[in-house]
Structure formats: structure tokens, C-alpha cells
Motif scaffolding. Structure first.
Motif, PDB file in Angstrom:
ATOM      1  N   PRO A  51      51.630  25.210  46.067  1.00  0.00           N
ATOM      2  CA  PRO A  51      50.767  24.471  46.340  1.00  0.00           C
ATOM      3  C   PRO A  51      49.642  22.624  45.512  1.00  0.00           C
ATOM      4  CG  PRO A  51      48.799  25.941  44.858  1.00  0.00           C
ATOM      5  CD  PRO A  51      50.833  26.358  44.549  1.00  0.00           C
ATOM      6  N   TRP A  52      51.377  22.312  45.062  1.00  0.00           N
ATOM      7  CA  TRP A  52      50.420  21.169  44.178  1.00  0.00           C
ATOM      8  C   TRP A  52      50.986  20.421  44.595  1.00  0.00           C
ATOM      9  CZ3 TRP A  52      53.412  25.697  41.037  1.00  0.00           C
ATOM     10  CH2 TRP A  52      54.267  25.647  41.356  1.00  0.00           C
ATOM     11  N   ARG A  53      49.938  19.128  43.958  1.00  0.00           N
ATOM     12  CA  ARG A  53      50.503  17.734  45.023  1.00  0.00           C
ATOM     13  C   ARG A  53      50.491  17.121  44.347  1.00  0.00           C
ATOM     14  NH1 ARG A  53      53.441  15.613  48.936  1.00  0.00           N
ATOM     15  NH2 ARG A  53      53.457  13.651  48.839  1.00  0.00           N
ATOM     16  N   VAL A  54      51.275  15.610  43.930  1.00  0.00           N
ATOM     17  CA  VAL A  54      51.110  14.822  42.580  1.00  0.00           C
ATOM     18  C   VAL A  54      51.386  14.077  43.243  1.00  0.00           C
ATOM     19  CG1 VAL A  54      52.219  13.719  40.528  1.00  0.00           C
ATOM     20  CG2 VAL A  54      52.517  16.537  40.429  1.00  0.00           C
ATOM     21  N   HIS A  55      50.447  12.098  42.308  1.00  0.00           N
ATOM     22  CA  HIS A  55      50.929  11.091  42.907  1.00  0.00           C
ATOM     23  C   HIS A  55      50.843  10.487  41.814  1.00  0.00           C
ATOM     24  CE1 HIS A  55      49.249  11.362  47.386  1.00  0.00           C
ATOM     25  NE2 HIS A  55      48.706  12.361  46.612  1.00  0.00           N
ATOM     26  N   ALA A  56      51.921   9.984  41.187  1.00  0.00           N
ATOM     27  CA  ALA A  56      52.334   9.771  40.081  1.00  0.00           C
ATOM     28  C   ALA A  56      51.632   7.858  39.579  1.00  0.00           C
ATOM     29  CB  ALA A  56      53.947   9.511  39.268  1.00  0.00           C
ATOM     30  N   LEU A  57      51.167   7.109  39.081  1.00  0.00           N
ATOM     31  CA  LEU A  57      50.887   6.454  38.953  1.00  0.00           C
ATOM     32  C   LEU A  57      51.362   5.477  38.037  1.00  0.00           C
ATOM     33  CD1 LEU A  57      47.575   6.473  40.081  1.00  0.00           C
ATOM     34  CD2 LEU A  57      49.104   6.191  41.034  1.00  0.00           C
ATOM     35  N   ALA A  58      51.827   3.993  37.955  1.00  0.00           N
ATOM     36  CA  ALA A  58      52.345   3.528  37.316  1.00  0.00           C
ATOM     37  C   ALA A  58      52.013   1.672  37.187  1.00  0.00           C
ATOM     38  CB  ALA A  58      53.597   3.488  36.209  1.00  0.00           C
ATOM     39  N   GLY A  59      52.019   1.273  36.464  1.00  0.00           N
ATOM     40  CA  GLY A  59      52.313  -0.571  35.895  1.00  0.00           C
ATOM     41  C   GLY A  59      51.001  -1.429  37.537  1.00  0.00           C
ATOM     42  N   ALA A  60      51.805  -1.889  37.588  1.00  0.00           N
ATOM     43  CA  ALA A  60      50.565  -2.973  38.878  1.00  0.00           C
ATOM     44  C   ALA A  60      49.519  -1.514  39.960  1.00  0.00           C
ATOM     45  CB  ALA A  60      51.114  -3.658  39.723  1.00  0.00           C
ATOM     46  N   ALA A  61      50.798  -0.688  40.886  1.00  0.00           N
ATOM     47  CA  ALA A  61      49.563   0.189  41.072  1.00  0.00           C
ATOM     48  C   ALA A  61      48.699   1.206  40.021  1.00  0.00           C
ATOM     49  CB  ALA A  61      50.806   1.346  41.942  1.00  0.00           C
ATOM     50  N   LYS A  62      49.042   1.166  39.191  1.00  0.00           N
ATOM     51  CA  LYS A  62      48.063   1.888  37.943  1.00  0.00           C
ATOM     52  C   LYS A  62      47.035   1.198  38.175  1.00  0.00           C
ATOM     53  CE  LYS A  62      49.122   3.156  33.904  1.00  0.00           C
ATOM     54  NZ  LYS A  62      47.823   2.475  33.684  1.00  0.00           N
ATOM     55  N   ALA A  63      47.253  -0.123  37.644  1.00  0.00           N
ATOM     56  CA  ALA A  63      45.862  -0.841  36.971  1.00  0.00           C
ATOM     57  C   ALA A  63      45.599  -1.497  38.290  1.00  0.00           C
ATOM     58  CB  ALA A  63      47.263  -2.542  36.356  1.00  0.00           C
ATOM     59  N   ARG A  64      45.569  -1.357  39.612  1.00  0.00           N
ATOM     60  CA  ARG A  64      45.276  -2.254  41.147  1.00  0.00           C
ATOM     61  C   ARG A  64      43.360  -0.886  41.306  1.00  0.00           C
ATOM     62  NH1 ARG A  64      49.491  -4.140  43.130  1.00  0.00           N
ATOM     63  NH2 ARG A  64      50.172  -2.125  44.071  1.00  0.00           N
ATOM     64  N   ILE A  65      44.444   0.596  41.053  1.00  0.00           N
ATOM     65  CA  ILE A  65      43.098   2.157  40.824  1.00  0.00           C
ATOM     66  C   ILE A  65      42.335   1.833  39.974  1.00  0.00           C
ATOM     67  CG2 ILE A  65      43.100   4.388  41.404  1.00  0.00           C
ATOM     68  CD1 ILE A  65      45.972   4.199  42.183  1.00  0.00           C
ATOM     69  N   CYS A  66      42.822   1.582  38.665  1.00  0.00           N
ATOM     70  CA  CYS A  66      42.189   1.779  37.486  1.00  0.00           C
ATOM     71  C   CYS A  66      41.023   0.200  37.675  1.00  0.00           C
ATOM     72  CB  CYS A  66      42.714   1.472  35.876  1.00  0.00           C
ATOM     73  SG  CYS A  66      43.832   2.909  35.822  1.00  0.00           S
ATOM     74  N   ALA A  67      41.538  -0.130  38.194  1.00  0.00           N
ATOM     75  CA  ALA A  67      39.828  -1.437  38.176  1.00  0.00           C
ATOM     76  C   ALA A  67      39.257  -1.667  39.440  1.00  0.00           C
ATOM     77  CB  ALA A  67      41.189  -2.802  37.931  1.00  0.00           C
TER      78      ALA A  67
END
Ligand SMILES: Cc1cc2nc3c(=O)[nH]c(=O)nc-3n(C[C@H](O)[C@H](O)[C@H](O)COP(=O)(O)O)c2cc1C
Length: 240
Positions: A51-67
């Protein structure tokens, strides 16, 4: 016969994993993240439901979400809430005591006083930058699933953390990211039927900073296990 060195090494990975909150700015290659998930997917699950689902974030995608999360946290934290309850509102004494001890050790090691609300808040905010880790994972589960499936998800998450550790990477599971699921949904294809369960920081450890972390002790086996029907252990040789 199992190789005792392998047993020791394997146990060492389990015992050596900890929630790391200090990372250096060094990218984790896509292939490595994929390899970790490739190994972790062998986790067991009831009737193999996975039942797992993962969204892996790095680079610009991660930066936008964190901001965006940090902005929401700064401006309107009270308007965001997790879709599930992590801690029982009335934790039984045994667990409440451990939670308090966690706070004492954790904030003590960081030099943040118990009554320093601002200091605690700024530590919490570090979660929303994945503590500087180069990869952030967002983990979801279908809300129609029951408690058993959450058990399965936990096994998968532990596999992820151990697969990372054995590759020289550290992790921190982060339930606090569930609070910002509405922000995450603006950026990621999270289906309406899915609940954000947690995030996970994944990256290369800042070993100097991490060496000053508070170490979380564990209760001994006797505190949580009882044994029934085993042969008595051999009497210790007292040398007399
Ligand atoms: C499901 C889960 C969610 C967690 N969420 C957070 C979190 O949001 N932020 C954080 O700093 N640590 C979080 N932790 C880390 C725990 O505080 C940590 O695992 C615990 O104190 C034991 O310490 P250790 O893992 O370093 O041995 C989480 C751990 C788990 C298993």
C-alpha cells in the motif's frame, strides 16, 4: 550456517540508523534513490497489497515545494493540519514519559531550553527544508485502507531507511510534513483518496554536526518482551 560477521554487520545497520537532522549539500543520484526504493519494495504486506506510494523530490522541484511549505508555516501554520492523528491525545504514562524524555534529550543537545517556544519553532521549521537533505520523500497511503495497511507502510519505510543507511546515506522520517498536505497537493499528483502520511529527508550526513545530536536510548528487551516455553538458558560458569 549464517556468517556471524554478516549478522553483526546487518545488526549494525539497524542499530546505526537514527533520525538524522544534519545533512550536507551533496546530491544523491537518481539511480541511488531508485535502488533504495527497488530494495524497499520487498517489504512484506498483508495479502501482498503493497500500500505504499512515494513522491521523490530533488533539485528545483524540492526547492519550490519547500519554499511554499515554509511560507505557509510562517504565515498561517494554524490553518494547516494533518489528515490523521499521530499521537493519542491522552498518551498512557509509559509513552508520555518517553515523549518527555525525547524532548529533554533532543532540545537539550541543540541547546534549546524547554520553555524557548521560538527556539523550538525554528527547529521544527527545519523539517520543511528536509533539514538540508538533497532528497525529500513524500509518502502517501490510500485513505480507504485500514490500520493493517499502515503497518505494512511502516515496514516499507523501515526498509527505505535501512537501504539508505547501508548505502552510506542517512534519513529522517517526518510526520510533521503531513500537516502541509494541501501545499503538497498543489505541486504533486497526490490523488484525492490518498493521505500524506509523512515525509522523509534522505541525503549525506553532516557528520561533524550530527556527532553532537542527542542520542535516543531504547528500553531493554525485558521492558517489552516476555518469553514462554523456552529452555532455561545455560547456567553461567561462575568459575567456582
Ligand atoms: C513515523 C515517524 C515520524 C517521525 N516524524 C518526525 C518529524 O516530523 N520530525 C523529526 O524531527 N523527527 C521525526 N521522527 C523521528 C523520531 O523522533 C525518532 O525516530 C525517535 O526520536 C527515535 O530516535 P532515532 O530514530 O534517532 O533513534 C519520526 C519518526 C517516525 C518513525
Amino acid at each position: 550456517m549464517t556468517d556471524p560477521d554478516f549478522v553483526q554487520a546487518f545488526d549494525g545497520v539497524m542499530k546505526g540508523r537514527y533520525a538524522n537532522r544534519f545533512f550536507i549539500d551533496r546530491p544523491v543520484p537518481h539511480e541511488t534513490v531508485r535502488a533504495i526504493l527497488e530494495a524497499a519494495r520487498y517489504a512484506p504486506s498483508g495479502a501482498n497489497t503493497q500500500p505504499w506510494r512515494v513522491h521523490a523530490l530533488a533539485g528545483a522541484a524540492k526547492a519550490r515545494i519547500c519554499a511554499d511549505i515554509l511560507a505557509a508555516h510562517d504565515r498561517e501554520a494554524a490553518q494547516h493540519a494533518s489528515e490523521y492523528t499521530y499521537y493519542a491525545p491522552d498518551l498512557p504514562d509509559r509513552y508520555q514519559g518517553r515523549k518527555q524524555e525525547f524532548g529533554r534529550v533532543f532540545y537539550g543537545a541543540l541547546g534549546i531550553a524547554q520553555d524557548d517556544a521560538a527556539g523550538r519553532a525554528s527547529q521544527t521549521a527545519k523539517n520543511y527544508a528536509f533539514f538540508g537533505a538533497s532528497v525529500g520523500l513524500i509518502v502517501t497511503i490510500d485513505r480507504r485502507l485500514e490500520t493493517g495497511s499502515w503497518l505494512d507502510l511502516g515496514m516499507f519505510l523501515q526498509n527505505v531507511m535501512l537501504a539508505a543507511k547501508v548505502r552510506g546515506l542517512d534519513t529522517c522520517p517526518q510526520e510533521t510534513l503531513a500537516k502541509y498536505h494541501r501545499v503538497l497537493r498543489r505541486h504533486l499528483p497526490i490523488a484525492p483518496q490518498d493521505i500524506v502520511v509523512c515525509g522523509m529527508a534522505l541525503g549525506f550526513c553532516d557528520t561533524a554536526a550530527a556527532s553532537r545530536r542527542g542520542v535516543m536510548e531504547r528500553a531493554p528487551v525485558e521492558a517489552f518482551a516476555s518469553f514462554h516455553g523456552f529452555e532455561a538458558p545455560p547456567a553461567r560458569d561462575t568459575g567456582e
